[in-house]
Write a protein that holds these residues in place. Sequence first.
Motif, PDB file in Angstrom:
ATOM      1  N   ALA A 170       0.817  -1.294   0.124  1.00 20.55           N
ATOM      2  CA  ALA A 170      -0.392  -0.521  -0.330  1.00 20.55           C
ATOM      3  C   ALA A 170       1.022   1.331  -0.024  1.00 20.55           C
ATOM      4  N   PHE A 171       0.579   2.084  -0.922  1.00 23.11           N
ATOM      5  CA  PHE A 171       1.716   3.300  -1.210  1.00 23.11           C
ATOM      6  C   PHE A 171       0.589   4.613  -0.956  1.00 23.11           C
ATOM      7  N   ARG A 172       1.046   5.626  -0.029  1.00 20.49           N
ATOM      8  CA  ARG A 172       1.129   6.848  -0.615  1.00 20.49           C
ATOM      9  C   ARG A 172       1.482   7.159  -2.245  1.00 20.49           C
ATOM     10  N   LYS A 173       0.662   7.337  -2.995  1.00 18.97           N
ATOM     11  CA  LYS A 173       0.706   8.337  -4.299  1.00 18.97           C
ATOM     12  C   LYS A 173       2.021   9.272  -4.112  1.00 18.97           C
ATOM     13  N   ARG A 174       2.332  10.138  -3.732  1.00 22.10           N
ATOM     14  CA  ARG A 174       3.412  10.596  -4.313  1.00 22.10           C
ATOM     15  C   ARG A 174       5.030   9.574  -3.872  1.00 22.10           C
ATOM     16  N   ALA A 175       4.920   8.803  -3.033  1.00 19.31           N
ATOM     17  CA  ALA A 175       6.447   8.137  -2.870  1.00 19.31           C
ATOM     18  C   ALA A 175       5.529   6.502  -4.378  1.00 19.31           C
ATOM     19  N   LEU A 176       4.838   6.297  -5.035  1.00 21.41           N
ATOM     20  CA  LEU A 176       4.829   5.853  -5.575  1.00 21.41           C
ATOM     21  C   LEU A 176       5.266   5.572  -6.830  1.00 21.41           C
ATOM     22  N   LEU A 177       4.782   7.378  -7.141  1.00 20.87           N
ATOM     23  CA  LEU A 177       5.224   8.020  -7.991  1.00 20.87           C
ATOM     24  C   LEU A 177       6.958   8.771  -8.063  1.00 20.87           C
ATOM     25  N   ASP A 178       7.330   8.908  -6.597  1.00 21.11           N
ATOM     26  CA  ASP A 178       8.800   8.473  -6.676  1.00 21.11           C
ATOM     27  C   ASP A 178       9.607   7.753  -6.879  1.00 21.11           C
ATOM     28  N   PHE A 179       9.282   6.417  -6.752  1.00 22.32           N
ATOM     29  CA  PHE A 179       9.684   5.807  -7.232  1.00 22.32           C
ATOM     30  C   PHE A 179       9.906   4.867  -8.672  1.00 22.32           C
ATOM     31  N   GLN A 180       8.982   5.501  -9.519  1.00 23.17           N
ATOM     32  CA  GLN A 180       9.158   5.773 -10.980  1.00 23.17           C
ATOM     33  C   GLN A 180      10.093   6.502 -12.271  1.00 23.17           C
ATOM     34  N   ARG A 181      10.336   7.726 -10.769  1.00 23.85           N
ATOM     35  CA  ARG A 181      11.287   8.312 -11.591  1.00 23.85           C
ATOM     36  C   ARG A 181      12.617   7.648 -10.542  1.00 23.85           C
ATOM     37  N   LEU A 182      12.550   7.627  -9.771  1.00 21.48           N
ATOM     38  CA  LEU A 182      14.121   6.379  -8.965  1.00 21.48           C
ATOM     39  C   LEU A 182      14.778   6.078  -9.876  1.00 21.48           C
ATOM     40  N   PRO A 183      16.385   5.801 -10.062  1.00 22.96           N
ATOM     41  CA  PRO A 183      16.898   4.593 -10.631  1.00 22.96           C
ATOM     42  C   PRO A 183      17.261   3.178  -9.225  1.00 22.96           C
ATOM     43  N   MET A 184      17.362   2.014 -10.706  1.00 20.98           N
ATOM     44  CA  MET A 184      17.182   1.004  -9.921  1.00 20.98           C
ATOM     45  C   MET A 184      18.698   0.929  -9.842  1.00 20.98           C
ATOM     46  N   LEU A 185      19.068   0.455  -8.837  1.00 18.79           N
ATOM     47  CA  LEU A 185      20.679   0.871  -8.188  1.00 18.79           C
ATOM     48  C   LEU A 185      20.925  -0.776  -7.855  1.00 18.79           C
ATOM     49  N   PRO A 186      22.015  -1.108  -7.431  1.00 17.83           N
ATOM     50  CA  PRO A 186      22.615  -2.263  -7.787  1.00 17.83           C
ATOM     51  C   PRO A 186      21.798  -3.618  -6.626  1.00 17.83           C
TER      52      PRO A 186
END
Length: 237
Positions: A176-192
């Motif tokens: 269950a996400f806050r919408k802003r956290a979910l949108l942040d996820f989409q923009r954040l890069p995948m790290l190692p």
Amino acid sequence: MIPARYQASRFPAKLMQDLEGKPVILRTYEATKKTGLFDEVYVVTDSDIIFELVVNNGGKAIMSKHEHESGSDRIAEAVEELDVDIVVNVQGDEPFIEKESLAKVLAVFKEDVNEEIDLASLMTPIVDWDEISNPNTVKVIVDGRNFALYFSRSPIPYPRDKGANPKYYKHKGIYAFRKRALLDFQRLPMLPLEASEKIEAIRFLEHGKKIKMVETEVTGIEIDTPEDLERARKVWR
């Protein structure tokens, strides 16, 4: 939101497999609707076959516009223009999803008056060492307030001192996400770490987000393999 890819590396087209008269994805959609917890339920998919199945059976579906690495990325695209606060990700291969567990995850946000929590998820205790050591079972460790410290396909914690009697928890792929956290996820890069483990929840941890874990005794059946599907059919019968 129920992300639904047609292809799956371990079990291709698993969401379209028959589960006692209906495809797995349709069973999951109907079970999620039946909880009565949500204003709207959508299947979000890259597949015309899945889209048409859901819509032709009276459900709601959204076609993804782009290719996505994870279900969370797929959902983030779908909700960007929707007026919502909390978004729940139910995995398409969880046809036994039930109200009790989902209600526990949603309750986290009602109690979070300071909006400290970015997302919440479920964990269930496991004791069988075969399951603990199985890389298909994602494990999670938490701090004293049940915030996630790390997720892994390896056994965590490592039992160097077996007399310490550590608890092991399986991560259930419901978020269950806050919408802003979910949108942040989409923009954040995948790290190692995420790239290595192939666990999308790690991206949140690597970028400093807070994940509240909620314990449940309800295990259900996630359909990752043909053997899981056979177990699910027996349980359904």
